[in-house]
Motif scaffolding. Structure first.
Motif, PDB file in Angstrom:
ATOM      1  N   UNK A  16       0.840  -1.182   0.000  1.00  0.00           N
ATOM      2  CA  UNK A  16       0.000   0.000   0.000  1.00  0.00           C
ATOM      3  C   UNK A  16       0.879   1.237   0.000  1.00  0.00           C
ATOM      4  N   UNK A  17       0.488   2.206  -0.800  1.00  0.00           N
ATOM      5  CA  UNK A  17       1.179   3.486  -0.858  1.00  0.00           C
ATOM      6  C   UNK A  17       0.181   4.556  -0.441  1.00  0.00           C
ATOM      7  N   UNK A  18       0.585   5.400   0.495  1.00  0.00           N
ATOM      8  CA  UNK A  18      -0.285   6.465   0.971  1.00  0.00           C
ATOM      9  C   UNK A  18       0.414   7.801   0.894  1.00  0.00           C
ATOM     10  N   UNK A  19      -0.369   8.834   0.656  1.00  0.00           N
ATOM     11  CA  UNK A  19       0.188  10.182   0.574  1.00  0.00           C
ATOM     12  C   UNK A  19      -0.798  11.183   1.165  1.00  0.00           C
ATOM     13  N   UNK A  72       4.196   7.402   2.221  1.00  0.00           N
ATOM     14  CA  UNK A  72       4.534   6.224   3.005  1.00  0.00           C
ATOM     15  C   UNK A  72       4.174   4.960   2.236  1.00  0.00           C
ATOM     16  N   UNK A  73       4.894   3.885   2.537  1.00  0.00           N
ATOM     17  CA  UNK A  73       4.629   2.570   1.955  1.00  0.00           C
ATOM     18  C   UNK A  73       4.484   1.573   3.097  1.00  0.00           C
ATOM     19  N   UNK A  74       3.496   0.670   2.969  1.00  0.00           N
ATOM     20  CA  UNK A  74       3.260  -0.319   4.022  1.00  0.00           C
ATOM     21  C   UNK A  74       2.661  -1.583   3.415  1.00  0.00           C
ATOM     22  N   UNK A  75       2.914  -2.723   4.031  1.00  0.00           N
ATOM     23  CA  UNK A  75       2.253  -3.946   3.568  1.00  0.00           C
ATOM     24  C   UNK A  75       0.824  -4.073   4.106  1.00  0.00           C
ATOM     25  N   UNK A  76       0.450  -3.196   5.036  1.00  0.00           N
ATOM     26  CA  UNK A  76      -0.839  -3.294   5.723  1.00  0.00           C
ATOM     27  C   UNK A  76      -1.611  -1.974   5.604  1.00  0.00           C
ATOM     28  N   UNK A  77      -2.795  -2.026   5.001  1.00  0.00           N
ATOM     29  CA  UNK A  77      -3.595  -0.813   4.807  1.00  0.00           C
ATOM     30  C   UNK A  77      -3.985  -0.165   6.133  1.00  0.00           C
ATOM     31  N   UNK A 101      -6.436  22.725   3.983  1.00  0.00           N
ATOM     32  CA  UNK A 101      -6.999  21.497   3.420  1.00  0.00           C
ATOM     33  C   UNK A 101      -5.945  20.403   3.440  1.00  0.00           C
ATOM     34  N   UNK A 102      -6.430  19.183   3.350  1.00  0.00           N
ATOM     35  CA  UNK A 102      -5.538  18.030   3.240  1.00  0.00           C
ATOM     36  C   UNK A 102      -6.149  17.070   2.232  1.00  0.00           C
ATOM     37  N   UNK A 103      -5.318  16.565   1.361  1.00  0.00           N
ATOM     38  CA  UNK A 103      -5.757  15.581   0.362  1.00  0.00           C
ATOM     39  C   UNK A 103      -5.040  14.272   0.665  1.00  0.00           C
ATOM     40  N   UNK A 104      -5.810  13.199   0.768  1.00  0.00           N
ATOM     41  CA  UNK A 104      -5.261  11.884   1.110  1.00  0.00           C
ATOM     42  C   UNK A 104      -5.437  10.957  -0.088  1.00  0.00           C
ATOM     43  N   UNK A 105      -4.385  10.194  -0.365  1.00  0.00           N
ATOM     44  CA  UNK A 105      -4.421   9.205  -1.436  1.00  0.00           C
ATOM     45  C   UNK A 105      -3.922   7.878  -0.888  1.00  0.00           C
ATOM     46  N   UNK A 106      -4.683   6.826  -1.141  1.00  0.00           N
ATOM     47  CA  UNK A 106      -4.281   5.459  -0.774  1.00  0.00           C
ATOM     48  C   UNK A 106      -4.394   4.585  -2.019  1.00  0.00           C
ATOM     49  N   UNK A 107      -3.350   3.838  -2.299  1.00  0.00           N
ATOM     50  CA  UNK A 107      -3.349   2.945  -3.466  1.00  0.00           C
ATOM     51  C   UNK A 107      -2.702   1.629  -3.087  1.00  0.00           C
TER      52      UNK A 107
END
Length: 111
Positions: A16-19, A72-77, A101-107
């Motif tokens: 999982x990649x989050x920003x 950030x990168x993680x193996x667990x969402x 404001x904050x913009x969140x991205x999860x992939x």
């Protein structure tokens, strides 16, 4: 789903990649030097506390605005969401800036 080799068996690999992208309004700032004196400690604290990639990414030429990105990168969402929530909380409650404001991205690798 990506597979990695584990001896004879193929094991599913999760990634999982989050920003987060923060749009910040700074207090009584009249120069880029004053801006840096607020943004640099924020970036350093996030890096040190959470061991994440952090950089000023937007509004580079403006004195009272800052765009800060965190990745950030993680193996667990669930863990990734927990860490991003903690970073957002840290930034939101800093008295010297206002979170506009904050913009969140999860992939995942499957997206």
């Amino acid at each position: 789903m990506t597979l990695r080799s584990a001896g004879v068996y193929a094991v599913p690999m999760a990634m999982w990649v989050g920003a987060l992208q923060f749009d910040l309004l700074l207090g009584d700032v009249h120069s880029l030097k004053e801006k840096r004196s607020l943004v640099r400690p924020l970036i350093a604290e996030v890096r040190k506390r959470f061991e994440l990639s952090v950089a000023e990414v937007d509004h580079l030429e403006l004195h009272r605005r800052a765009g800060v990105g965190v990745a950030a990168v993680s193996p667990d969402r669930a863990h990734l969401v927990e860490v991003l929530d903690a970073v957002e909380h840290l930034v939101a409650y800093r008295p010297e800036l206002e979170l506009l404001s904050v913009r969140r991205t999860l992939r995942s690798v499957e997206d």
